[in-house]
Scaffold this active site. Structure first.
Site, PDB file in Angstrom:
ATOM      1  N   SER A   8      33.505  37.843  38.326  1.00  0.00           N
ATOM      2  CA  SER A   8      34.100  38.744  38.368  1.00  0.00           C
ATOM      3  C   SER A   8      35.035  39.141  39.487  1.00  0.00           C
ATOM      4  CB  SER A   8      33.484  40.235  38.474  1.00  0.00           C
ATOM      5  OG  SER A   8      31.974  40.135  39.397  1.00  0.00           O
ATOM      6  N   ASP A  66      32.867  48.369  45.256  1.00  0.00           N
ATOM      7  CA  ASP A  66      31.511  49.167  44.474  1.00  0.00           C
ATOM      8  C   ASP A  66      30.452  48.244  45.044  1.00  0.00           C
ATOM      9  OD1 ASP A  66      31.369  46.515  43.659  1.00  0.00           O
ATOM     10  OD2 ASP A  66      31.868  46.817  41.649  1.00  0.00           O
ATOM     11  N   HIS A  99      31.605  44.281  44.802  1.00  0.00           N
ATOM     12  CA  HIS A  99      32.924  43.601  44.905  1.00  0.00           C
ATOM     13  C   HIS A  99      33.790  44.334  46.004  1.00  0.00           C
ATOM     14  CE1 HIS A  99      31.675  43.531  40.739  1.00  0.00           C
ATOM     15  NE2 HIS A  99      32.352  42.142  40.705  1.00  0.00           N
TER      16      HIS A  99
END
Length: 360
Positions: free
Chosen positions: A38, A324, A327
């Site tokens: 991600s 978040d 990340h």
């Protein structure tokens, strides 16, 4: 003390001055191919089953248009590396390409981003979420190279050797580890060995220029802090990350010397870069390095951004290190990319930094 302060000031010039250096450095990279998790996924998960994690709004809120599939507020690491190479952003997400765009990949006109949020080095990582494993991503790339027909004056071998292969993996594998600390050495060794096997496969397919993003200090993410009674970093998790990063460097150096003649590579130290930012937030240009900008609960990290009962912080998102529970923000990634492109090759990237890699 004065010497230390001087060194930290130099770090500000290097790490926080994102736009002080030209984004294009007369680099000779033809195209970019992206693999991993991600940190570099730009939307492949949007075309996967519902179980796969999705970067819905407010992810991407600082970029124009609809949510972008990036697990941050703006551009992610794949985009910002691409911009340093002179491209507008990351190559397109492979799963979202039309047939004629995939033909462009096979004609050597464009690169592709195969990354999938939630994936890892090991095939078992992210399996329940039905993400694209690293092995599957490489199989997609192999299918393209098997059908690759570059047109004169471009030659397939030269095209691939002059392209940058960007890899980011390992954090999700460590998160998936549920054994005892006594089992950890064998698990981490398996991670490092498997990662080198993936790189060997890319080498066999024609890769000669590889940029690798190592595992950051996962024990200091807001999501981990939220589970610690004292709100501090989990040093056990950080020790696993450091152990893996060291093994990866040792194993890849050995494999490159014996089995991958002509391979050029750089391993960016996400670990050292983020550790420095957390230790020196003011110098790095951040006001908040513990609490996430988007999420819910303690440290705004007990509930994932975009899920029910979560909010995005107001004000300047660039003040936050973390977007978040896991990340970074676009600002974090911008500073980090400058560090591993142009920074100390013994601390922020090794054996050479990214700028040297792409200019060799």
């Amino acid at each position: 003390m004065a010497k230390i302060i001087f060194q930290l000031v130099c770090t500000v010039v290097l790490v926080a001055g994102v736009f002080s250096l030209a984004a294009e450095d007369d680099m000779s990279v033809k195209v970019l191919y992206v693999f991993g998790d991600s940190l570099v996924d730009i939307g492949n998960n949007d075309d996967l089953p519902k179980e796969a994690p999705k970067a819905n709004y407010p992810y991407g809120m600082d970029l124009p248009g609809k949510p972008t599939g990036r697990f941050t507020n703006g551009y992610n690491l794949a985009d910002i590396v691409a911009q340093r190479l002179g491209f507008e952003m990351s190559p397109q997400a492979y799963r979202s390409m039309w047939w004629f765009e995939r033909d462009d990949v096979r004609r050597c006109n464009i690169g592709a981003n195969y990354a999938s949020g939630g994936s890892g080095i090991l095939d078992t990582t992210g399996q329940a979420d039905k993400v694209l494993t690293m092995r599957t991503q490489i199989q997609y790339f192999k299918r393209d190279t098997d059908n690759m027909k570059c047109y004169y004056p471009v030659h397939k071998k030269n095209h691939l050797s002059e392209s940058l292969f960007l890899l980011s993996a390992g954090g999700n594998d460590l998160s998936a580890f549920n054994g005892s600390m006594g089992d950890a050495p064998a698990y981490v060794e398996k991670m490092a060995t498997t990662y080198v096997e993936h790189i060997q496969e890319l080498y066999n397919l024609g890769a000669r220029m590889v940029g690798i993003l190592d595992v950051p200090p996962v024990g200091c993410t807001p999501g981990i802090r939220a589970n610690m009674s004292n709100g501090e970093c989990n040093e056990g998790a950080n020790s696993l990350a450091k152990r893996f990063n060291n093994l990866l460097r040792a194993n890849l150096a050995k494999a490159a010397a014996t089995n991958m003649k002509g391979l050029k590579y750089s391993i960016a130290s996400n670990y050292n870069i983020l550790s420095d930012m957390i230790a020196n937030p003011f110098i790095a240009g951040f006001k908040e390095v513990q609490t996430a900008c988007c999420g819910g609960g303690r440290f705004r990290a007990e509930r994932m951004c975009s899920h029910a009962n979560t909010t995005a912080c107001s004000g300047n998102h660039d003040d936050y290190l973390f977007w978040d529970m896991l990340h970074g923000t676009q600002a974090t990634y911008e500073r980090g990319v400058v560090a591993f492109f142009y920074g100390d090759a013994s601390k922020y990237a090794e054996p050479i930094n990214f700028s040297t890699l792409v200019n060799l």
